[in-house]
Design a protein around this motif. Structure first.
Motif, short mmCIF file in Angstrom:
data_model
loop_
_atom_site.label_atom_id
_atom_site.label_comp_id
_atom_site.label_asym_id
_atom_site.label_seq_id
_atom_site.Cartn_x
_atom_site.Cartn_y
_atom_site.Cartn_z
N PRO A 237 1.26 6.39 -0.18
CA PRO A 237 -0.27 6.55 -0.06
C PRO A 237 -1.50 7.23 0.68
N TYR A 238 -2.44 7.41 -0.08
CA TYR A 238 -3.13 8.51 0.35
C TYR A 238 -5.06 7.42 0.53
N LEU A 239 -5.55 7.90 1.30
CA LEU A 239 -7.50 7.38 1.22
C LEU A 239 -8.36 8.07 0.52
N CYS A 240 -8.69 7.10 -0.45
CA CYS A 240 -9.49 7.58 -1.41
C CYS A 240 -10.92 6.71 -1.54
N GLY A 241 -12.41 6.94 -0.20
CA GLY A 241 -12.71 6.15 -0.22
C GLY A 241 -13.19 4.58 -0.68
N SER A 242 -13.98 4.53 -1.13
CA SER A 242 -14.10 3.18 -1.37
C SER A 242 -14.08 2.60 -2.97
N ASN A 243 -12.65 3.60 -3.38
CA ASN A 243 -11.78 3.26 -4.49
C ASN A 243 -10.20 2.70 -4.18
N GLY A 244 -9.93 1.55 -3.34
CA GLY A 244 -9.09 1.80 -2.96
C GLY A 244 -8.12 0.75 -3.81
N ASN A 245 -6.81 0.58 -4.15
CA ASN A 245 -6.68 -0.32 -4.76
C ASN A 245 -4.89 -0.49 -4.24
N ILE A 246 -4.92 -0.45 -3.24
CA ILE A 246 -3.74 -0.93 -2.19
C ILE A 246 -3.73 -2.10 -2.17
N TYR A 247 -2.11 -2.79 -2.33
CA TYR A 247 -2.90 -4.08 -1.94
C TYR A 247 -1.45 -4.65 -0.98
N GLY A 248 -0.60 -5.79 -0.93
CA GLY A 248 0.16 -6.55 0.10
C GLY A 248 1.98 -5.79 -0.84
N GLY A 249 1.54 -6.65 -1.83
CA GLY A 249 2.52 -5.98 -2.62
C GLY A 249 2.86 -5.38 -3.02
N LYS A 250 2.22 -3.80 -2.40
CA LYS A 250 3.17 -2.48 -2.93
C LYS A 250 3.50 -2.36 -1.45
N VAL A 251 2.99 -1.13 -1.08
CA VAL A 251 3.46 -0.66 0.38
C VAL A 251 3.77 -1.27 1.30
#
Length: 692
Positions: A648-662
């Motif tokens: 994953p990477y930092l992406c400002g205000s456009n995050g898309n991480i969820y608990g079901g991912k990483v």
């Protein structure tokens, strides 16, 4: 010179004619010190190293003020005994604590030279001084007083030496001296010195090694063989020559002396003294988080830092090496160690009705002090951090509903959006919507837990009561988080300073978003929620301690809090069944399938609204664990998930991480290895109804 003459005369008079002379008052003032030292010597309570081990007894850290390995008389080589007596007190075997011949000879030489060129302290007197400085002194001032050059100090030292000679054998005195004396590099006693400088034991020290150690005793700083090898070599060879002096009771041959002087110093590099504390020992990059947790845990339960560093305890912990390694490898696999601004932390707790044993605390970050290498010495796994666990908190709302009579098969309403009549967003109505991909429409509570609609749980929280949900979060496991930390993740003082607590803040402000998990979270406590559910509703405080023993092998009681029935077994069983579909039909199903997971488990994922953190709580009957992936930089940003094994990477205000991912990928990766070889166990509670 006049002072030296007076001192010698006073010493002779005081020791030959104790209370009958004018010096008797001075001696009597030392009686308390004599009694204290005699008692201390009888107990052998010198500062010793405390060792922290994993569950199998393998050391993971050492704590000490003085690195010392206590040694018995039969464990010291003849060479070492010969070397130390040759250079420090060649008449040791003949005097009675004070060497009057040596005292008068030194006095004469000092007068002739016009300076203090030669001392006259015997090994027994040096033992007294070193014991008072390094063992009985309670602070720096007392230690300095034990070293001061005064008539009173010399009188006390001499009197104690004579008393010791009456109560201890020569072998006991020599061994005691060799156990207490400093050898430089924070090393005290011959047992530790043999390890530090030669990676050996004192019974195996040869002539050259023994002579070097005896040489260092004279000036541990100036004769450090690491930093001043030339002077150390010269002093060592002088000691070897003295060992061959025919006037010694223990002496070596001239031939042995010449052979020994030709040997190099032979000091190991790096030195064999173990690191002090949680950084540097063995696999500390992984174990350091657990080690720090143990250190803090002991502090809270009666073993303070000073006691830990001097007591000679052995602390066998609950750390499971295989579980820890699996968690570390998984955390690093999905978020590499030096990933900028993103931490991936995992805690694993074993369920139980009498104890919840902490088996692993790991993170993608290595434990250490070099931030440029992605290291941190902050215990990010066991302390509350200012990032939420998201929808995992819906578990607490569900638990209250079940406690109030609801069933996991009862239907809950799931509108696309919901405006609460109970909660406010400042002064405006509180409106909540579902996450992308969560369809509206009624479903069972069990499927609501799997699909995680926000609207359903805000409505449910209204029905069961916010205060009850906050209390349930604490009851099931978040006890410190809710009741000891504030909304910034800071510790609240016992007097309420730095407050209010998270629980107080949410209740006072009637914050409906609590069930969506925006408040600070503790990964360890979160994993313990899973352990509580899997333990038929029995909460036990997470514990890292299997056993603590003292220097003599006797058990040391640790005042740990007991367990309690947080919720009834029926509620716990229903909750377990209700959380049983996340990996098959819910938010973690893709990660579970990719990992090849095929065991029954409970699970719940969570994500905060700004995508700065995401989590998974999961458990089987054998093991519970939680993963929190969050932005740990100074300026937290949203986190973007790159998919698959890509970091994953930092992406400002456009995050898309969820608990079901990483988080889910990390959890299943670690738990697949941890459960390898364990039997497949069903979830607690009755089997679900047909079609349920």
């Amino acid at each position: 010179m006049f002072g030296l003459c007076v001192l010698a005369g006073v010493l002779v008079a005081a020791l030959l004619l104790p209370a009958a002379t004018g010096s008797g008052a001075v001696i009597n003032q030392s009686s308390d010190a004599i009694d204290r030292m005699s008692t201390s010597l009888a107990k052998r309570d010198m500062p010793l190293v405390s060792t922290v081990t994993d569950r199998n007894g393998k050391p993971i850290a050492h704590f000490f003020d003085q690195y010392r390995v206590e040694t018995k008389p039969g464990e010291i080589s003849d060479s070492m005994r010969a070397a130390i007596t040759a250079v420090e007190d060649k008449r040791f075997w003949h005097h009675q604590g004070v060497d009057w011949q040596g005292t008068m000879r030194a006095l004469a030489k000092n007068i002739a030279s016009g300076e203090t060129a030669q001392g006259a302290s015997t090994i027994t007197q040096q033992y007294v001084k070193n014991y008072l400085v390094h063992v009985t002194a309670r602070n720096a001032m007392e230690a300095q007083k034990a070293k001061e050059t005064t008539v009173a100090r010399k009188l006390r030292e001499a009197k104690l030496a004579v008393e010791l000679e009456r109560t201890m054998s020569k072998e006991e005195i020599l061994t005691g001296y060799l156990n207490v004396v400093p050898f430089g590099n924070q090393t005290f006693g011959v047992g530790a010195a043999a390890q530090t400088y030669f990676d050996t034991t004192p019974d195996k020290l040869d002539i050259a090694q023994s002579a070097l150690l005896a040489a260092i005793v004279n000036q541990p700083g100036a004769l450090n063989p690491e930093t001043n090898p030339a002077d150390a070599m010269a002093r060592r060879n002088l000691v070897i020559d003295l060992m061959a002096d025919p006037h010694n009771d223990m002496r070596i041959t001239k031939e042995d002396a010449e052979r020994a002087k030709k040997k190099p110093l032979g000091v190991v590099s790096p030195l064999g003294r173990p690191p002090n504390g949680c950084v540097g020992t063995g696999n500390s990059e992984t174990d350091g988080f657990f080690c720090t947790y143990v250190e803090n845990y002991l502090e809270r339960h009666g073993v303070d830092e000073k006691t830990l560093k001097t007591g000679g305890y052995t602390i066998r912990t609950t750390l499971d090496r295989e579980a820890s390694d699996a968690a570390k490898q998984a955390a690093e696999r999905y978020v590499p160690t030096q990933t900028e601004g993103i931490a991936n932390a995992m805690a694993i707790v074993e369920p139980g009705h009498e104890k919840h044993k902490v088996r692993a605390l790991a993170a993608n970050r290595d434990f250490g002090n070099d931030a440029s290498k992605g290291q941190t010495a902050y215990d990010i796994v066991s302390r509350t951090v200012p990032f939420g666990a998201g929808s995992i908190y819906k578990v607490f709302t569900s638990a209250v509903a079940l406690e109030q009579g609801m069933s996991i098969y009862d239907t809950v309403d799931v509108p696309a959006s919901y405006t609460s009549r109970v909660y406010k967003n400042n002064q405006t109505p509180y409106t909540v919507r579902n996450a992308e991909g969560v369809d509206p429409g009624p479903r069972t509570l069990q499927m609501a837990l799997a699909t995680s609609p926000n609207t359903a749980f805000v409505k449910l929280q209204e029905q069961v009561g916010l205060n009850n949900v906050v209390d349930m979060a604490a009851k099931l496991g978040l006890r410190a988080t809710m009741n000891r930390f504030n909304m910034k993740g800071g510790l609240v003082g016992e007097d309420g300073s730095n407050g209010p607590t998270i629980a107080e803040y949410v209740k006072q402000r009637n914050i409906g978003g609590f069930t969506l998990g925006f408040t600070p979270t503790n990964v360890l406590e979160l994993s313990n929620v899973g352990a509580t559910i899997m333990s038929d509703g029995v909460f036990c405080p997470p514990s890292p301690i299997e056993q603590v023993t003292d220097r003599n092998g006797n058990p040391v009681p640790i005042n740990e809090a007991g367990c309690d029935q947080a919720v009834s077994p029926e509620v716990a069983h229903q909750l377990a069944q209700g959380m049983g579909k996340d990996h098959t039909e819910g938010t973690s199903r893709a990660a579970a399938k990719a990992a090849g997971w095929n065991r029954p488990m409970i699970g719940k994922t969570g994500t905060t609204s700004a995508h700065q953190s995401a989590a998974l709580l999961g458990a089987t009957p054998q093991m519970a664990g939680a993963v929190l992936t969050y932005a740990d930089g100074r300026n937290p940003e949203g986190i973007c998930d790159a998919g698959g094994d890509n970091p994953p990477y930092l992406c400002g205000s456009n995050g898309n991480i969820y608990g079901g991912k990483v988080p889910a990928r990390t959890w299943f990766d670690a738990m697949m290895k941890i459960h390898d070889g364990l039997p497949v166990a069903p979830l607690p509670g009755p089997a679900p109804p047909p079609g349920g």
